[in-house]
Design a protein around this motif. Sequence first.
Motif, PDB file in Angstrom:
ATOM      1  N   SER A 136     -21.671  14.283  15.086  1.00 52.03           N
ATOM      2  CA  SER A 136     -20.399  14.401  15.803  1.00 52.03           C
ATOM      3  C   SER A 136     -19.394  13.359  15.312  1.00 52.03           C
ATOM      4  O   SER A 136     -18.210  13.662  15.103  1.00 52.03           O
ATOM      5  CB  SER A 136     -20.644  14.238  17.305  1.00 52.03           C
ATOM      6  N   ILE A 137     -19.866  12.136  15.111  1.00 50.76           N
ATOM      7  CA  ILE A 137     -18.982  11.062  14.627  1.00 50.76           C
ATOM      8  C   ILE A 137     -18.453  11.393  13.236  1.00 50.76           C
ATOM      9  O   ILE A 137     -17.253  11.283  12.960  1.00 50.76           O
ATOM     10  CB  ILE A 137     -19.730   9.709  14.612  1.00 50.76           C
ATOM     11  N   LEU A 138     -19.350  11.833  12.363  1.00 50.85           N
ATOM     12  CA  LEU A 138     -18.978  12.107  10.968  1.00 50.85           C
ATOM     13  C   LEU A 138     -18.060  13.327  10.855  1.00 50.85           C
ATOM     14  O   LEU A 138     -17.242  13.411   9.935  1.00 50.85           O
ATOM     15  CB  LEU A 138     -20.233  12.313  10.113  1.00 50.85           C
ATOM     16  N   LYS A 139     -18.179  14.224  11.802  1.00 51.66           N
ATOM     17  CA  LYS A 139     -17.339  15.426  11.781  1.00 51.66           C
ATOM     18  C   LYS A 139     -15.896  15.093  12.125  1.00 51.66           C
ATOM     19  O   LYS A 139     -14.957  15.652  11.567  1.00 51.66           O
ATOM     20  CB  LYS A 139     -17.885  16.453  12.772  1.00 51.66           C
ATOM     21  N   ASN A 140     -15.707  14.154  13.028  1.00 53.33           N
ATOM     22  CA  ASN A 140     -14.374  13.876  13.560  1.00 53.33           C
ATOM     23  C   ASN A 140     -13.695  12.641  12.964  1.00 53.33           C
ATOM     24  O   ASN A 140     -12.476  12.532  12.991  1.00 53.33           O
ATOM     25  CB  ASN A 140     -14.452  13.708  15.087  1.00 53.33           C
ATOM     26  N   GLN A 142     -13.694   9.454   9.729  1.00 56.49           N
ATOM     27  CA  GLN A 142     -14.170   9.141   8.382  1.00 56.49           C
ATOM     28  C   GLN A 142     -13.905   7.690   7.966  1.00 56.49           C
ATOM     29  O   GLN A 142     -14.079   7.339   6.807  1.00 56.49           O
ATOM     30  CB  GLN A 142     -13.496  10.085   7.366  1.00 56.49           C
ATOM     31  N   GLU A 143     -13.469   6.854   8.902  1.00 57.60           N
ATOM     32  CA  GLU A 143     -13.229   5.445   8.572  1.00 57.60           C
ATOM     33  C   GLU A 143     -14.569   4.726   8.365  1.00 57.60           C
ATOM     34  O   GLU A 143     -15.607   5.164   8.870  1.00 57.60           O
ATOM     35  CB  GLU A 143     -12.445   4.761   9.691  1.00 57.60           C
ATOM     36  N   ASP A 144     -14.519   3.590   7.668  1.00 62.56           N
ATOM     37  CA  ASP A 144     -15.746   2.832   7.405  1.00 62.56           C
ATOM     38  C   ASP A 144     -16.486   2.449   8.684  1.00 62.56           C
ATOM     39  O   ASP A 144     -17.715   2.525   8.763  1.00 62.56           O
ATOM     40  CB  ASP A 144     -15.429   1.563   6.600  1.00 62.56           C
ATOM     41  N   ALA A 145     -15.732   2.055   9.711  1.00 62.60           N
ATOM     42  CA  ALA A 145     -16.358   1.638  10.981  1.00 62.60           C
ATOM     43  C   ALA A 145     -17.104   2.810  11.618  1.00 62.60           C
ATOM     44  O   ALA A 145     -18.189   2.631  12.191  1.00 62.60           O
ATOM     45  CB  ALA A 145     -15.289   1.118  11.933  1.00 62.60           C
ATOM     46  N   ASP A 146     -16.525   4.012  11.513  1.00 57.47           N
ATOM     47  CA  ASP A 146     -17.170   5.205  12.076  1.00 57.47           C
ATOM     48  C   ASP A 146     -18.447   5.546  11.309  1.00 57.47           C
ATOM     49  O   ASP A 146     -19.468   5.915  11.902  1.00 57.47           O
ATOM     50  CB  ASP A 146     -16.203   6.399  12.032  1.00 57.47           C
ATOM     51  N   LYS A 148     -20.305   3.469   9.682  1.00 56.30           N
ATOM     52  CA  LYS A 148     -21.323   2.462  10.037  1.00 56.30           C
ATOM     53  C   LYS A 148     -21.970   2.781  11.388  1.00 56.30           C
ATOM     54  O   LYS A 148     -23.179   2.606  11.571  1.00 56.30           O
ATOM     55  CB  LYS A 148     -20.689   1.072  10.069  1.00 56.30           C
ATOM     56  N   GLU A 149     -21.154   3.263  12.350  1.00 57.04           N
ATOM     57  CA  GLU A 149     -21.694   3.645  13.652  1.00 57.04           C
ATOM     58  C   GLU A 149     -22.653   4.828  13.504  1.00 57.04           C
ATOM     59  O   GLU A 149     -23.737   4.847  14.106  1.00 57.04           O
ATOM     60  CB  GLU A 149     -20.561   4.013  14.609  1.00 57.04           C
ATOM     61  N   ALA A 150     -22.255   5.791  12.673  1.00 53.82           N
ATOM     62  CA  ALA A 150     -23.122   6.953  12.430  1.00 53.82           C
ATOM     63  C   ALA A 150     -24.437   6.520  11.794  1.00 53.82           C
ATOM     64  O   ALA A 150     -25.512   7.028  12.144  1.00 53.82           O
ATOM     65  CB  ALA A 150     -22.399   7.953  11.526  1.00 53.82           C
ATOM     66  N   ILE A 151     -24.367   5.554  10.881  1.00 47.21           N
ATOM     67  CA  ILE A 151     -25.583   5.029  10.240  1.00 47.21           C
ATOM     68  C   ILE A 151     -26.524   4.434  11.283  1.00 47.21           C
ATOM     69  O   ILE A 151     -27.749   4.638  11.231  1.00 47.21           O
ATOM     70  CB  ILE A 151     -25.231   3.979   9.161  1.00 47.21           C
ATOM     71  N   LEU A 179     -20.002   4.253   1.619  1.00 46.83           N
ATOM     72  CA  LEU A 179     -19.635   2.855   1.876  1.00 46.83           C
ATOM     73  C   LEU A 179     -19.790   1.984   0.627  1.00 46.83           C
ATOM     74  O   LEU A 179     -19.479   0.787   0.664  1.00 46.83           O
ATOM     75  CB  LEU A 179     -20.499   2.284   3.007  1.00 46.83           C
ATOM     76  N   GLY A 180     -20.295   2.575  -0.452  1.00 46.51           N
ATOM     77  CA  GLY A 180     -20.495   1.806  -1.680  1.00 46.51           C
ATOM     78  C   GLY A 180     -21.808   1.065  -1.737  1.00 46.51           C
ATOM     79  O   GLY A 180     -22.058   0.292  -2.674  1.00 46.51           O
TER      80      GLY A 180
END
Length: 550
Positions: A136-140, A142-146, A148-151, A179-180
């Motif tokens: 759900s997070i990754l769908k909506n 795409q920022e680095d912080a998001d 990281k939360e999905a991870i 994220l590199g």
Amino acid sequence: DAQFTPRSGGLHSSGITEGQKMYAPGVCQLASLLVELDASDEASRILCADALYQMGCVEEAHKLLLLALSRNPQRSSVLARLALLQLKKGFMYDGNQLLKKVIRIGDTSCLLPIMDVFKDEDRKLMQIHCHFRALSILKNKQEDADIKEAIAYLSFAIIASGGYAEECLLIRAQCYGRLGQKKTAIFDFNAILKEDPRNVQALSGRGLIHLALKQEKEAVQDLISALKVEAGVVIPAILSLNREAQGLVTQWLLQHGRTALTELLAAKDLSKEETLGDLLVIAKALVKICKDAQYHIFYTDVLIANGKYEEALDHLQEAFGHSLADDFASARLAVLQLKRRNVPAAARSFSVLAKRDERELGFLLNFVDTKQQQHLSQVAAQEGNALMKEYHYEKALGYYTLAVLTSKENPRYLRHRAACLMHLKKYDKALRDMEKVIQKHGCNSLKTRVEDHCSKGHLLLSVAEEEAAVKEYIQALQLDESMALCSIMNSPGSEILTKTFHKVAQYNFEMQQYEEAWKITDYGLKIDKNTELKKLKTRLKREASSCSIH
């Protein structure tokens, strides 16, 4: 943290064992007693909550954990236990808020010991919730912080699964890549491939990470393995890359394929069906990814190597049209014409390619057997001779190059090409041919050897290598004086050559290299009784009378 994990019964994937059920009440009583003795003993309080959970007393366990949390709101192990209990009771929002707190604290590892306590169905619930929360997070966002939360959610899901959740590992690896954190991504892909070596998404994903790291060998190996499993997954993944990355990966695959095919052809070993099959997979993928001519050419080569001649012809005509204006494409047609024994037509196409890319022609001749190559060299030499007579030197050069390559550098054809190159004023290339000719002098007649040294001498004069030219003419005169003089009269003529001999002899005289000057003067006078050479010889006698130069 304290936890209830009685090892005598052991924990199995089937859930809580009879041994754990038997020990739970005793552990609960002991932990409660410890808490009564010391109200600040949070470890015993958590141990009591774990025992109550094992006994099915979820509400009592929940109350104890809330009390522990009130004393230390940042204790991630308590938050994680409460989150799982909330999910179990169906309070998804509350459970998720608790998990978010754990994520903010940054201690996802706190879940590891808890998983030994909770039942399989509750662990599964945690896994599913965290997995879908990450999606759900990754769908909506795409920022680095998001990401990281999905991870973090994916890590919870992986831990809850017992360490292996294929889809979660795949998604987490992709997140790390974005994220590199490429090496961490490879770690997750490796975990999947250890369990399932043919997992196409893991192979493809790891290959693209190696691509980003500019690790050519590893990237090519993974992507080929993935293409062999399911090209339909790999091709879209490559097409999703930016243009630069696409160009790099297709070039790497093409280079690998060309090298492998060249080695197979050079070894005359087309029995390796597995290798040829792999090449066909690569070639088919390349023409789907990129429409550039080089990829269609490679696909055609692989079809020919596989003996699929009609397919190769159809593909050539489809990709380049029936006119086949591209020299590389028409050269492939020439290979197919040879299969139908149309040698003159094949020689014509090959001669055009010979002028443009001799190395490419050499590669294509690997498709042609020895008998066909012999026939080609004869036809090419005849055509080259006919064109030379009509002063069509450029066209003749292509045919002579074909004759040289198909005859394994037969000196006769090297001589013809050197003469042609001389007419075109390409003296350096002509010299290289004559050097090869002279290296193969072993079984040639005396007349031929004399003429070869004279030809090389003439070429050296053309590039102002006068000293080297003089040495070649001296070698010719030493082999047979009359034959050499006859060749010199034809070209460049005795007058021009004796002037060169005088110039080189004069230089040696000035450098006080009297013996060399005497030798050159002596041979120069055999060509022509040049006045200047005679004077120099007199000076040599006078000024170097003490040297043994006679």
